[in-house]
Motif scaffolding. Structure first.
Motif, mmCIF file in Angstrom:
data_model
loop_
_atom_site.group_PDB
_atom_site.id
_atom_site.type_symbol
_atom_site.label_atom_id
_atom_site.label_comp_id
_atom_site.label_asym_id
_atom_site.label_seq_id
_atom_site.Cartn_x
_atom_site.Cartn_y
_atom_site.Cartn_z
ATOM 1 N N LEU A 87 1.223 -0.888 -0.119
ATOM 2 C CA LEU A 87 -0.129 0.231 0.034
ATOM 3 C C LEU A 87 1.002 1.521 0.281
ATOM 4 O O LEU A 87 0.251 2.459 -1.086
ATOM 5 N N ASN A 127 3.651 1.759 -1.505
ATOM 6 C CA ASN A 127 3.971 1.905 -3.043
ATOM 7 C C ASN A 127 3.192 1.481 -3.664
ATOM 8 O O ASN A 127 2.986 2.528 -4.999
ATOM 9 N N THR A 128 1.286 2.753 -3.154
ATOM 10 C CA THR A 128 0.811 2.583 -3.979
ATOM 11 C C THR A 128 0.709 4.283 -3.546
ATOM 12 O O THR A 128 0.413 4.398 -3.219
ATOM 13 N N THR A 129 -0.218 4.626 -5.232
ATOM 14 C CA THR A 129 -0.232 6.353 -5.183
ATOM 15 C C THR A 129 -1.623 6.347 -5.527
ATOM 16 O O THR A 129 -2.231 5.787 -6.422
ATOM 17 N N LEU A 130 -2.502 7.786 -4.632
ATOM 18 C CA LEU A 130 -3.849 7.421 -4.844
ATOM 19 C C LEU A 130 -4.154 8.723 -5.662
ATOM 20 O O LEU A 130 -3.546 9.998 -4.354
ATOM 21 N N VAL A 177 -5.884 4.913 -8.349
ATOM 22 C CA VAL A 177 -5.132 4.491 -8.129
ATOM 23 C C VAL A 177 -4.073 4.037 -8.666
ATOM 24 O O VAL A 177 -4.452 2.687 -9.892
ATOM 25 N N LYS A 226 0.054 1.673 -8.966
ATOM 26 C CA LYS A 226 1.305 0.464 -8.531
ATOM 27 C C LYS A 226 2.106 0.622 -9.438
ATOM 28 O O LYS A 226 1.670 0.007 -10.581
ATOM 29 N N PHE A 274 -7.948 2.385 0.462
ATOM 30 C CA PHE A 274 -6.115 2.119 0.295
ATOM 31 C C PHE A 274 -5.516 3.509 0.956
ATOM 32 O O PHE A 274 -5.492 3.977 0.516
ATOM 33 N N GLU A 295 -3.495 3.869 3.200
ATOM 34 C CA GLU A 295 -1.974 3.716 3.652
ATOM 35 C C GLU A 295 -1.496 4.135 2.407
ATOM 36 O O GLU A 295 -0.431 4.551 2.649
ATOM 37 N N ALA A 296 -1.955 4.033 1.082
ATOM 38 C CA ALA A 296 -1.451 4.200 0.020
ATOM 39 C C ALA A 296 -1.061 6.269 0.275
ATOM 40 O O ALA A 296 -1.349 6.984 0.774
ATOM 41 N N THR A 297 -0.093 6.489 -0.544
ATOM 42 C CA THR A 297 0.256 7.934 -0.880
ATOM 43 C C THR A 297 -0.983 8.631 -1.254
ATOM 44 O O THR A 297 -0.928 8.573 -2.821
ATOM 45 N N ARG A 298 -0.851 10.088 -1.111
ATOM 46 C CA ARG A 298 -2.418 10.443 -1.365
ATOM 47 C C ARG A 298 -1.822 11.370 -2.738
ATOM 48 O O ARG A 298 -0.676 12.855 -1.677
#
Length: 563
Positions: free
Chosen positions: A17, A19-22, A44, A46, A62, A64-67
């Motif tokens: 999460l 490493n995931t960008t939202l 979203v 990744k 998501f 904990e994703a970077t927002r």
């Protein structure tokens, strides 16, 4: 042990999460493979690819994703220009630019000013259009000699289908009254029979053969100059319509080094002496989808502006003249056969109705002999097509690769050159779509400006930038906003065998997208022409940001190199 495994799984999930960008607070639109248009508020991403699009419920999925807050701005998929000339654009951005000059005198003064700081041997320029001048007649070598006589000067017409040179250039090339034009070319002569200094279509080669060839470093520089410009306009992928051997080598090396500035679907030039060597090297498919080489670009005729487009009936403003076919039907079929046997598509330039018919005949004949019908072959431009030939595009599965801005640039000139009967199947985008053809849209840069929103505006209005004519030129062929966007995204991707990789923001595809200063679907139609791209993202990384836009990203901006 079980608790240890569970803890490890929880940690791994958190890392995924993280490493995931939202991207949220988005006014997003994307065409879809199923058809239609999907709107979204959250994207979203990744590992450079789309995980999901949707509404704000994704914020909880998501946590904990970077927002990244897009601040309510409009997001579209990265735009695809399905017909351009990348190195030509890069050169055009640094060479003598003559676009829009209104007289021979304006051109001469620009040439003289440019020459004062120029240090090379040959002065190269592009962009003149005699239709903008009071006389609407070609210039001659003496017109250029008045401004510069001691260095060779070669000025290419805006469409690339004619060159205008000074006496020094003709002298170096050994051109005199006895010089014969090659088949598919024309040398314009003065009344006394001497060459005027204007060379059309294949006659250009008589001059160009003497210009020093560009080195690989020069080509690479032009590539990156063009790439930076295209990214600033929201173009994340382009189809390069005819590359030579040096450019082919540069592209392969840049792809290997992961330094291509944008995605390129390149067509091999059928006129290049190393065509066989490039074909023998096989189809190129970069695993990062930055480079694809799987088609051959063939020229069938010239251009309308220089009266080189091949017509069934003669030109209205030059009776008895039917334009120029650059290849015989037999050689066209030979080139098609060569491409198909190597597994390459054939993308053939055809502007006039005669050229389009001959090219369609050649495809049909060769499909029966060799196959190749499923290779998504294309006709580039397909500008003037006899109405009875339009259904053949669908029957033969030929993609019309068309440039909407050509219609609004050409409309006044086209009416001078052609009769209403000849224009009946001209620039017929909607007719092609209604029969089920996919239209791959582009600009033909640097013939036209690379500005994609100029093309979208032209497609939707059939008007010039001043909103004329008020009802649109031959307005039955206008496209809707959704149709136009699809032509510059998903259908352009289809024409390059890339519709499952790019062209829309759907799950599993590369996260190539742009952020705009206005809502393409909601602004008044006249405002579409002036929409600006504020940010361009490729594979989830920022590759362009307009200077005046304040920083708002919680993610790191990337360089224009591949991820």
């Amino acid at each position: 042990m079980r608790h240890w495994l569970l803890a490890g799984f929880t940690l791994l999930s958190s890392q995924v999460l993280a490493n995931t960008t939202l991207f949220h607070n988005v006014q997003g639109y994307t065409p879809t493979l199923q058809g239609g248009l999907e709107q979204f508020n959250v994207l979203v991403v990744k590992d450079g690819k789309v995980v999901k699009i949707g509404d704000d419920t994704l914020l909880k999925q998501f946590p904990e994703a970077t927002r990244h807050d897009v601040m309510g701005r409009t997001m579209l998929p990265g735009l695809i220009d399905a017909h351009g000339h990348v190195v030509g654009l890069g050169n055009n951005l640094v060479e003598l630019d003559l676009r829009g000059k209104r007289s021979i005198e304006e051109i001469g003064e620009a040439l003289r000013d440019y020459s004062k700081t120029f240090e090379g041997d040959w002065i190269i320029g592009r962009g003149w259009d005699q239709n903008l001048w009071p006389s609407q007649q070609f210039g001659n070598a003496q017109d250029l000699d008045k401004y510069l006589a001691d260095k060779p000067v070669v000025l290419t017409r805006v469409d690339g289908h004619a060159v205008w040179v000074n006496t020094k250039a003709m002298s170096i090339a050994g051109i005199n009254a006895q010089t014969a034009a090659p088949a598919g070319g024309e040398i314009i002569h003065l009344p006394d029979g001497t060459p005027s200094g204007v060379f059309i279509d294949k006659a250009e080669g008589l001059i160009q053969a003497h210009i020093p060839a560009a080195s690989q470093p020069a080509v690479a520089k032009a590539l990156h100059t063009a790439g930076e410009h295209l990214l600033s306009l929201g173009i994340t992928a382009t189809h390069d319509a005819g590359i030579d051997y040096t450019t082919w080598q540069v592209y392969l090396q840049e792809a290997k080094n992961k330094t291509l500035p944008l995605r390129i679907y390149a067509m091999l030039s059928a006129a290049d002496p190393y065509l066989d060597k490039m074909l023998d090297a096989g189809v190129v498919k970069d695993p990062n989808d930055y480079l694809a080489i799987r088609s051959v670009k063939i020229y069938a005729d010239g251009a309308l502006g220089s009266r080189g487009a091949a017509l069934l009936d003669s030109y209205k403003d030059r009776p008895g003249h039917h334009g120029l076919m650059l290849e015989t039907p037999e050689h066209l079929q030979e080139l098609l056969r060569k491409a198909f046997k190597h597994g390459f598509s054939a993308n053939t330039h055809a502007i006039g109705d005669k050229a389009n018919r001959i090219v369609l005949d050649a495809y049909e004949a060769e499909f029966k002999k060799t196959g190749g019908k499923l290779l998504r072959n294309r006709i580039e431009h397909a500008q003037i097509v006899e109405p009875s030939d339009i259904p053949r595009f669908k029957q033969l599965q030929i993609i019309p690769s068309m440039q909407p801005v050509h219609a609004t640039s050409d409309m006044h000139m086209a009416e001078q050159r052609l009769s209403d009967k000849q224009l009946a199947g001209g620039y017929a985008w909607q007719t092609f779509l209604k029969q089920g053809s996919k239209v791959a849209a582009g600009s033909d840069f640097p013939v036209e400006l690379a500005e994609p929103f100029h093309g979208l505006y032209s497609a939707i209005t059939r008007q010039d930038s001043q909103g004329l004519p008020e009802q649109g030129w031959r307005a039955s062929e206008v496209l809707s906003r959704e149709q136009a966007l699809r032509a510059f995204t998903l259908d352009a991707a289809y024409a390059g065998f890339q519709e499952h990789k790019i062209g829309s923001l759907e799950q599993g595809k590369w996260a190539d997208f742009i952020v705009l200063d206005a809502d393409y679907f909601k602004v008044p139609v006249k405002a579409i022409h002036d929409i600006q791209v504020e940010e361009t993202w490729m594979a989830g990384k920022l590759v362009f940001k307009r200077q005046e836009q304040s920083a708002n990203s919680e993610t790191d901006a990337a360089s224009t190199a591949q991820p």
